[in-house]
Design an enzyme around this catalytic site. Structure first.
Site, short mmCIF file in Angstrom:
data_model
loop_
_atom_site.label_atom_id
_atom_site.label_comp_id
_atom_site.label_asym_id
_atom_site.label_seq_id
_atom_site.Cartn_x
_atom_site.Cartn_y
_atom_site.Cartn_z
N HIS A 1 0.97 -0.92 0.01
CA HIS A 1 -0.19 -0.11 -0.15
C HIS A 1 0.56 0.84 -0.11
O HIS A 1 0.50 2.21 -0.01
CB HIS A 1 -1.27 -0.07 1.58
N ASP B 1 -0.20 -7.67 1.44
CA ASP B 1 0.40 -6.41 1.61
C ASP B 1 2.21 -5.84 2.01
O ASP B 1 2.72 -5.52 2.58
CB ASP B 1 -0.12 -5.68 2.69
N GLY C 1 3.85 7.04 7.58
CA GLY C 1 4.11 7.28 7.11
C GLY C 1 5.81 5.47 7.45
O GLY C 1 6.64 5.03 7.05
N ASN C 2 5.55 4.92 9.08
CA ASN C 2 6.54 4.26 8.84
C ASN C 2 6.07 2.39 8.12
O ASN C 2 6.35 1.29 8.21
CB ASN C 2 5.93 3.81 10.72
N SER C 3 4.87 2.46 7.25
CA SER C 3 3.93 1.55 6.61
C SER C 3 6.04 0.49 6.42
O SER C 3 5.92 1.49 5.19
CB SER C 3 3.29 1.76 5.79
N GLY D 1 -7.50 -26.36 -3.04
CA GLY D 1 -8.16 -26.93 -3.51
C GLY D 1 -10.06 -27.51 -3.17
O GLY D 1 -10.67 -27.93 -3.50
N VAL D 2 -9.96 -26.89 -1.56
CA VAL D 2 -11.58 -27.33 -1.10
C VAL D 2 -11.81 -25.61 -0.66
O VAL D 2 -10.95 -24.82 -0.62
CB VAL D 2 -11.02 -28.02 0.52
N ILE E 1 -13.63 -24.39 2.71
CA ILE E 1 -13.32 -24.49 3.94
C ILE E 1 -14.61 -23.79 4.87
O ILE E 1 -14.85 -22.70 4.63
CB ILE E 1 -12.25 -24.58 4.84
#
Length: 522
Positions: free
Chosen positions: A150, A180, A253-255, A311-312, A314
């Site tokens: 992001h 992310d 700004g820490n992201s 492929g299930v 749940i």
């Protein structure tokens, strides 16, 4: 004010709006020495200092590997994330000239009016929207940098700012929206780089000290310290949520910045905060290195992720479902359906199975399974422990690739058939009928769906309490297939005679999506 999750990327004017810095001092508690008592015969345990004496040496060696990331994006005038619409003013307002002068600078108007439409449309001219975030270098030789997706999403230009003031243009190697995470690359010939390595987030315990380094509010090279407040947090941001919670100050700004352990290893990527005001209140979340390291490696090598796929479909195992299946404990992931053409479409795993262990790892709850499967290599043969009709067994499965499975799922389409009347009966607050051509046409049910159609649900009935809706199809009751309304009523009657309190129904949606529901029999 309601608390909210914030992805702490800094946009536009936050740095300029920060008018003052608050500098606080943390006083370490002094050890209290009590006089020795003559009658004591047992020595008291030593009092250990609370927290590290200093992290100065640790921080000094890591600051060079942490970078500030600035991005710019070109948008149409007035369409930026912080754009303010032209206010509607009364004719002849004394503020008209003021607002005309202000808004003409964001629009394509040569003069000041707003006469081309309400709010002053005009031909918008492009504008630059800037954002700030953080990142860290993981490969100095190749110039590989990690940040949050992001932070760089939709960016036209990405600039990496180093602690010594050097700036390098970065190219995007790959992104993963599910976690992310984004991987960038700079030319390593342009500057001598310093890298850090990932540590083992699994070894981190609640109460362990951690240090965050980043670019809050544009203040690059900021170091904060705290502890691991909690583990395995699910904040509903993605399918693989398993965040480390920390009280180390994380702000806008820490992201994308690193969360270090006291050995200088990256154990998390700072990603989100809970805040009613937009600032840190001591509740921050970091992607654990256990999850991030594999994603970073795949993005750096392939430019994309290559996750394992079972492929299930749940759903969670509730207390009622566990009781209906004869399980001793409420745990695992309940298989609601098997995707056609997937790795287990051969009957290895069936709807109604409860997966309790995958490749030697326990599946305590539903959300554990997608994560451990995704972290497994494509094509790997794994052992899956499951409970089928009350009996535990182990099956071997060869994993497919999740990205291929997502394309397969998108290609499934429902088919419709001509109209016809529906014969019905009532049970458990539901009106049910034969799933014939008329029912398929009326409710838009696909040709691949088989069972007994629900045509009506009575308000305040046991079925309504469970969110059952008209158009859904009963395919199984107590893990036995049903194909007619009589099958349903006979099975419910048998369960009553057995003293069962709940009936376990497998329901199919119009497109074949399956789910299990327990409905009170009484």
């Amino acid at each position: 004010m309601t608390a909210k999750f914030i992805l702490p990327r800094l946009r536009n004017g936050f740095a300029a709006a920060t008018a003052a810095l608050l500098v606080g001092a943390i006083a370490m508690p002094h050890a209290v020495v009590a006089p020795a008592m003559a009658q004591e015969t047992q020595q008291k345990p030593a009092i250990h200092p609370q927290g590290p004496a200093s992290v100065a040496d640790l921080a000094e060696g890591l600051l060079g590997a942490v970078v500030n990331i600035s991005t710019s994006q070109t948008v149409k005038g007035g369409e930026g994330p912080n754009a303010v619409p032209m206010p509607q003013l009364p004719e002849g307002s004394p503020f008209q000239d003021f607002f005309d002068d202000f808004f003409k600078n964001r629009r394509g108007d040569k003069g000041g009016g707003g006469d081309e439409g309400e709010g002053g449309g005009g031909d918008a001219r492009p504008q630059k929207v800037q954002s700030l975030g953080s990142g860290f270098i993981v490969d100095a030789d190749k110039g590989i940098i990690v940040t949050n997706n992001h932070v760089i999403a939709d960016a036209d230009e990405i600039i990496v700012n180093f602690s010594d003031g050097t700036k390098l243009k970065a190219t995007l190697v790959g992104t993963d929206t599910k976690t992310d995470i984004a991987v960038l690359k700079v030319d390593p010939k342009g500057k001598k780089l310093t890298a850090v390595k990932f540590g083992d987030s699994n070894k981190m315990r609640i109460g362990d000290w951690v240090m965050a380094v980043g670019n809050p509010f544009g203040l690059g090279g900021t170091v904060t310290i705290g502890i691991v407040s909690a583990r395995n947090r699910d904040i509903n941001s993605g399918p693989y949520d398993d965040f480390i919670q920390t009280d180390a100050a994380i702000n806008r700004g820490n992201s994308g910045g690193p969360l270090f352990n006291m050995e200088g290893e990256v154990v998390g990527i700072n990603t989100a905060i809970i805040s009613p005001s937009g600032g840190s209140i001591g509740i921050g979340f970091s992607i654990p290195s256990e999850l991030a390291a594999g994603v970073v490696q795949q993005l750096a090598e392939y430019g994309e992720t290559r996750r394992g796929w079972l492929g299930v479909r749940i759903q969670p195992v509730t207390d009622e479902i566990a009781e209906s299946l004869g399980m001793k404990a409420t745990q695992g992931a309940l298989v609601a359906g098997v995707i056609k053409g997937g790795p287990v479409d051969n009957g290895t795993i069936q709807p109604g199975d409860v997966i309790t262990k995958f490749d030697g790892k326990d599946v305590h709850e539903m959300r554990d399974l997608p994560r451990v499967v995704a972290e497994s290599p494509v094509g790997k043969d794994v052992d899956v422990v499951l409970v089928r009709k009350g009996v535990e067994q182990t099956v071997k499965v060869k994993l497919g690739r999740l990205e291929d499975g997502e394309k397969l799922a998108k290609g499934e389409e429902a088919k419709k058939t001509p109209d016809k009347a529906v014969t019905t009966t009532s049970v458990l607050g539901m009106t049910i009928g034969d799933l014939d051509d008329g029912a398929r046409s009326k409710f838009g049910i696909g040709a691949e769906v088989a069972g007994v159609v629900i045509t009506e649900v009575s308000p305040n009935s046991p079925a309504a309490d469970r969110g059952i809706a008209p158009g859904e199809v009963i395919t199984e009751i107590a893990q036995e297939q049903v194909s007619s309304p009589k099958d349903v009523t006979d099975k419910i009657k048998a369960l009553k005679e057995q003293g069962r309190k709940n009936a376990l129904l497998m329901l199919a949606s119009k497109t074949g999506e399956l789910r299990f529901v327990t409905v009170r029999i009484d």
